[in-house]
Design a protein around this motif. Structure first.
Motif, PDB file in Angstrom:
ATOM      1  N   VAL A 158       8.753 -30.031 -56.444  1.00 58.97           N
ATOM      2  CA  VAL A 158      10.068 -30.517 -56.832  1.00 58.97           C
ATOM      3  C   VAL A 158      11.124 -30.147 -55.783  1.00 58.97           C
ATOM      4  O   VAL A 158      12.041 -30.915 -55.515  1.00 58.97           O
ATOM      5  CB  VAL A 158      10.438 -30.009 -58.235  1.00 58.97           C
ATOM      6  CG1 VAL A 158      11.870 -30.354 -58.568  1.00 58.97           C
ATOM      7  CG2 VAL A 158       9.517 -30.618 -59.269  1.00 58.97           C
ATOM      8  N   PHE A 159      10.983 -28.987 -55.153  1.00 59.43           N
ATOM      9  CA  PHE A 159      11.940 -28.659 -54.089  1.00 59.43           C
ATOM     10  C   PHE A 159      11.738 -29.553 -52.869  1.00 59.43           C
ATOM     11  O   PHE A 159      12.702 -29.928 -52.198  1.00 59.43           O
ATOM     12  CB  PHE A 159      11.868 -27.178 -53.714  1.00 59.43           C
ATOM     13  CG  PHE A 159      12.854 -26.351 -54.489  1.00 59.43           C
ATOM     14  CD1 PHE A 159      12.556 -25.898 -55.758  1.00 59.43           C
ATOM     15  CD2 PHE A 159      14.102 -26.062 -53.962  1.00 59.43           C
ATOM     16  CE1 PHE A 159      13.473 -25.172 -56.487  1.00 59.43           C
ATOM     17  CE2 PHE A 159      15.031 -25.332 -54.688  1.00 59.43           C
ATOM     18  CZ  PHE A 159      14.717 -24.888 -55.955  1.00 59.43           C
ATOM     19  N   ALA A 160      10.485 -29.900 -52.592  1.00 59.90           N
ATOM     20  CA  ALA A 160      10.248 -30.867 -51.517  1.00 59.90           C
ATOM     21  C   ALA A 160      10.895 -32.204 -51.873  1.00 59.90           C
ATOM     22  O   ALA A 160      11.494 -32.869 -51.020  1.00 59.90           O
ATOM     23  CB  ALA A 160       8.752 -31.040 -51.282  1.00 59.90           C
ATOM     24  N   ALA A 161      10.817 -32.570 -53.157  1.00 60.45           N
ATOM     25  CA  ALA A 161      11.460 -33.808 -53.610  1.00 60.45           C
ATOM     26  C   ALA A 161      12.974 -33.698 -53.488  1.00 60.45           C
ATOM     27  O   ALA A 161      13.648 -34.662 -53.118  1.00 60.45           O
ATOM     28  CB  ALA A 161      11.061 -34.103 -55.057  1.00 60.45           C
ATOM     29  N   LEU A 162      13.498 -32.514 -53.781  1.00 58.65           N
ATOM     30  CA  LEU A 162      14.942 -32.303 -53.656  1.00 58.65           C
ATOM     31  C   LEU A 162      15.385 -32.501 -52.203  1.00 58.65           C
ATOM     32  O   LEU A 162      16.420 -33.103 -51.919  1.00 58.65           O
ATOM     33  CB  LEU A 162      15.291 -30.891 -54.139  1.00 58.65           C
ATOM     34  CG  LEU A 162      16.767 -30.496 -54.186  1.00 58.65           C
ATOM     35  CD1 LEU A 162      17.526 -31.397 -55.139  1.00 58.65           C
ATOM     36  CD2 LEU A 162      16.915 -29.047 -54.645  1.00 58.65           C
TER      37      LEU A 162
ATOM     38  N   ALA B 203      13.823 -34.379 -50.005  1.00 62.07           N
ATOM     39  CA  ALA B 203      13.716 -35.805 -49.702  1.00 62.07           C
ATOM     40  C   ALA B 203      14.884 -36.566 -50.303  1.00 62.07           C
ATOM     41  O   ALA B 203      15.432 -37.475 -49.686  1.00 62.07           O
ATOM     42  CB  ALA B 203      12.393 -36.355 -50.237  1.00 62.07           C
ATOM     43  N   ALA B 204      15.292 -36.180 -51.519  1.00 61.44           N
ATOM     44  CA  ALA B 204      16.373 -36.899 -52.191  1.00 61.44           C
ATOM     45  C   ALA B 204      17.718 -36.595 -51.543  1.00 61.44           C
ATOM     46  O   ALA B 204      18.619 -37.437 -51.540  1.00 61.44           O
ATOM     47  CB  ALA B 204      16.409 -36.533 -53.670  1.00 61.44           C
ATOM     48  N   SER B 205      17.855 -35.393 -50.975  1.00 59.95           N
ATOM     49  CA  SER B 205      19.153 -34.998 -50.442  1.00 59.95           C
ATOM     50  C   SER B 205      19.570 -35.863 -49.257  1.00 59.95           C
ATOM     51  O   SER B 205      20.740 -35.883 -48.886  1.00 59.95           O
ATOM     52  CB  SER B 205      19.138 -33.526 -50.033  1.00 59.95           C
ATOM     53  OG  SER B 205      18.299 -33.338 -48.926  1.00 59.95           O
ATOM     54  N   ILE B 206      18.624 -36.591 -48.657  1.00 62.36           N
ATOM     55  CA  ILE B 206      19.020 -37.480 -47.563  1.00 62.36           C
ATOM     56  C   ILE B 206      19.301 -38.884 -48.089  1.00 62.36           C
ATOM     57  O   ILE B 206      19.869 -39.710 -47.390  1.00 62.36           O
ATOM     58  CB  ILE B 206      17.960 -37.532 -46.440  1.00 62.36           C
ATOM     59  CG1 ILE B 206      16.655 -38.113 -46.970  1.00 62.36           C
ATOM     60  CG2 ILE B 206      17.736 -36.188 -45.808  1.00 62.36           C
ATOM     61  CD1 ILE B 206      16.383 -39.480 -46.443  1.00 62.36           C
ATOM     62  N   ALA B 207      18.895 -39.139 -49.324  1.00 64.96           N
ATOM     63  CA  ALA B 207      19.088 -40.479 -49.871  1.00 64.96           C
ATOM     64  C   ALA B 207      20.473 -40.635 -50.477  1.00 64.96           C
ATOM     65  O   ALA B 207      20.964 -41.747 -50.611  1.00 64.96           O
ATOM     66  CB  ALA B 207      18.026 -40.778 -50.925  1.00 64.96           C
ATOM     67  N   VAL B 208      21.099 -39.506 -50.848  1.00 71.96           N
ATOM     68  CA  VAL B 208      22.453 -39.606 -51.379  1.00 71.96           C
ATOM     69  C   VAL B 208      23.421 -39.596 -50.209  1.00 71.96           C
ATOM     70  O   VAL B 208      23.163 -38.965 -49.190  1.00 71.96           O
ATOM     71  CB  VAL B 208      22.760 -38.443 -52.350  1.00 71.96           C
ATOM     72  CG1 VAL B 208      21.840 -38.514 -53.535  1.00 71.96           C
ATOM     73  CG2 VAL B 208      22.668 -37.115 -51.672  1.00 71.96           C
TER      74      VAL B 208
ATOM     75  N   LEU C 282      23.270 -32.827 -47.432  1.00 73.92           N
ATOM     76  CA  LEU C 282      22.998 -31.531 -48.050  1.00 73.92           C
ATOM     77  C   LEU C 282      21.652 -30.978 -47.595  1.00 73.92           C
ATOM     78  O   LEU C 282      21.168 -29.997 -48.127  1.00 73.92           O
ATOM     79  CB  LEU C 282      23.006 -31.684 -49.567  1.00 73.92           C
ATOM     80  CG  LEU C 282      24.378 -32.004 -50.164  1.00 73.92           C
ATOM     81  CD1 LEU C 282      24.267 -32.155 -51.666  1.00 73.92           C
ATOM     82  CD2 LEU C 282      25.370 -30.908 -49.834  1.00 73.92           C
TER      83      LEU C 282
ATOM     84  N   ILE D 288      11.808 -40.087 -45.295  1.00 68.29           N
ATOM     85  CA  ILE D 288      12.544 -39.029 -45.970  1.00 68.29           C
ATOM     86  C   ILE D 288      13.281 -38.116 -45.012  1.00 68.29           C
ATOM     87  O   ILE D 288      13.823 -37.099 -45.428  1.00 68.29           O
ATOM     88  CB  ILE D 288      11.612 -38.192 -46.882  1.00 68.29           C
ATOM     89  CG1 ILE D 288      10.406 -37.692 -46.113  1.00 68.29           C
ATOM     90  CG2 ILE D 288      11.168 -39.006 -48.078  1.00 68.29           C
ATOM     91  CD1 ILE D 288       9.476 -36.849 -46.957  1.00 68.29           C
TER      92      ILE D 288
ATOM     93  N   SER E 278      16.521 -37.560 -42.292  1.00 62.92           N
ATOM     94  CA  SER E 278      17.893 -38.062 -42.328  1.00 62.92           C
ATOM     95  C   SER E 278      17.975 -39.411 -41.620  1.00 62.92           C
ATOM     96  O   SER E 278      17.341 -39.627 -40.578  1.00 62.92           O
ATOM     97  CB  SER E 278      18.838 -37.055 -41.685  1.00 62.92           C
ATOM     98  OG  SER E 278      18.551 -36.931 -40.322  1.00 62.92           O
TER      99      SER E 278
END
Lengths: 214, 216
Positions: free
Chosen positions: B44-48, B50-55, B69, B103, B105
């Motif tokens: 889940v932290f790896a997902a976090l 990956a997601a932090s570059i999508a926002v 972030l 995933i 930046s």
């Protein structure tokens, strides 16, 4: 789901020659391009310039052969444009225009080549390739099943985290805290950790992901 | 009112753990296998990450890399998960990015990232999270917890930036230019470290057994 769409965004469907190559061959080609670009300037400047330029031409041809657009090429280059200019300037000043060109061409060729690989291979196939790559490590005590489980968990969690970011942004906006970095990030992380723990409990309850025989 | 259970399950992290089980854990920690909870946290932290570059990120500096972030989450991986799991989470993220998930930046993906000039930062993330994680286990038990965690985060930032500079120089940039290109991102990262420490403190309060392993 939005998160899923973002994960497959790199793939461009098609039926070109390059799309039909197997992942192993594409990986091998990419690796040889990288080796060519890195090793050839060591022989001599002339060989380096020739090889990197030729490789770059081949890669650009491959790019259009795979049915990819100019925009996609430009997007890959734009990200690193400022660094390329800095590198080019320094190399030109230190070693002259030919070396500068071969350095830039080498970077461009490898970046574009790997871009083609990503664009012509579906994400599923890439993940299968990774799983196959990890399999032989079992001999050295690695645990491919648990590794694959973790990868699957991560991919499944990305839409949740993106959703959490969106929810928290809306909540912060409603309270007029849109520019407050803490109000935008802390709830996301807490929700994420809560989600991870719920998932961990659910896995443990089903006996998944626990190490064998301990 | 009587407790049906002995209460030495170390619910709080403010009291230092007794040395005996701690040492045993330390000795075995190389062979301690991760359970389902650890795998879930890593994933889940790896997902976090990956997601932090999508926002949408905050744009600082002259063009080029957008500030997201991302480095905050890298530091957070170390601060919250500790050395082994934090490194694993960042490593998993980098690995999946390198095999081709978009995933990194700017939605970059694939081995290309290693050839691009900012490759040093991507590799540095792994070492940075490892450094932060190594120090965080100690910092979380320290008396000045917030300051110690911030020091750990800064150590990680230094490692990431050094790695980034090395990456620039390897790709053929002069050392002064590389340092100049790097220093642009330093103020943002220091700010993000402050934020990471605040978040980590909240998390350790909310989930006391997150970093220090539960005694079994």
């Amino acid at each position: 789901m939005r998160g899923q769409a973002f994960l497959v965004a790199g793939y461009v469907p098609g039926t070109s020659v390059i799309h039909r190559l197997s992942l192993g061959i594409k990986a091998l080609l990419l690796f040889s391009i990288a080796v060519l670009c890195l090793a050839s300037p060591l022989v001599s400047t002339r060989v380096g310039v020739l090889t990197t330029t030729l490789t770059l031409v081949v890669v650009v041809v491959g790019h259009f052969l795979a049915g990819l657009s100019w925009q996609r090429m430009w997007r890959a280059v734009r990200m690193m444009l400022i660094f390329l200019v800095l590198i080019m300037g320094y190399q030109w000043w230190q070693h002259g225009p030919w070396v500068a060109w071969s350095v830039i061409a080498a970077i461009l060729a490898t970046v574009l080549a790997s871009n083609i690989l990503t664009a012509s291979t579906p994400v599923d196939e890439l993940l299968d390739g990774l799983a196959a790559l990890v399999m032989p490590l079992k001999r050295f005590g690695a645990d491919p099943e648990r590794f694959s489980l973790t990868v699957a968990l991560m991919l499944r969690s990305i839409p949740f985290v993106i959703g959490a970011f969106a929810d928290v942004r809306d909540a912060a906006r409603a309270r007029g805290l849109e520019r407050n970095l803490l109000a935008r990030s802390l709830p996301v992380v807490i929700a994420t950790v809560g989600y991870a723990r719920a998932t961990g409990d659910a896995l443990a309850a089903r006996g998944l992901g626990e190490p064998e025989s301990s | 009112m009587s407790f049906s259970r002995p209460v030495d399950e170390t619910l709080s992290t403010s009291t230092p753990l007794s040395d005996a089980p701690n040492n045993k854990d330390g000795l075995r920690s190389r062979r301690v296998r991760w359970g389902a909870m650890d795998l879930s946290l890593i994933a889940v932290f790896a997902a976090l990450l990956a997601a932090s570059i999508a926002v949408p990120g905050i744009n600082v500096g002259p063009a080029g890399v957008a500030i997201t972030l991302q480095t905050l989450v890298v530091v957070l991986c170390g601060l919250v998960l500790g050395f082994a799991r934090g490194t694993a989470a960042v490593g998993l993220y980098v690995l999946l990015g390198l095999i081709g998930l978009p995933i990194f930046s700017g939605f970059r993906a694939g081995p290309a990232v290693l050839a691009s000039p900012s490759a040093g930062y991507i590799i540095g993330f792994i070492f940075g999270a490892a450094t932060v994680g190594l120090l965080a286990t100690w910092a979380v038990r320290s008396r000045w917890r917030a300051a110690a965690l911030f020091a750990a985060a800064m150590a990680g930032t230094v490692v990431i930036h050094l790695s980034g500079i090395v990456g620039f120089v390897i790709k053929g940039m002069s050392l002064p230019t590389a340092m100049l290109a790097d220093v642009v991102f330093l103020p943002g990262d220091i700010l993000k470290n402050v934020l990471a420490v605040i978040i980590a403190l909240s998390l350790h309060r909310a989930f006391p057994d997150l970093l220090l392993r539960r005694s079994k």
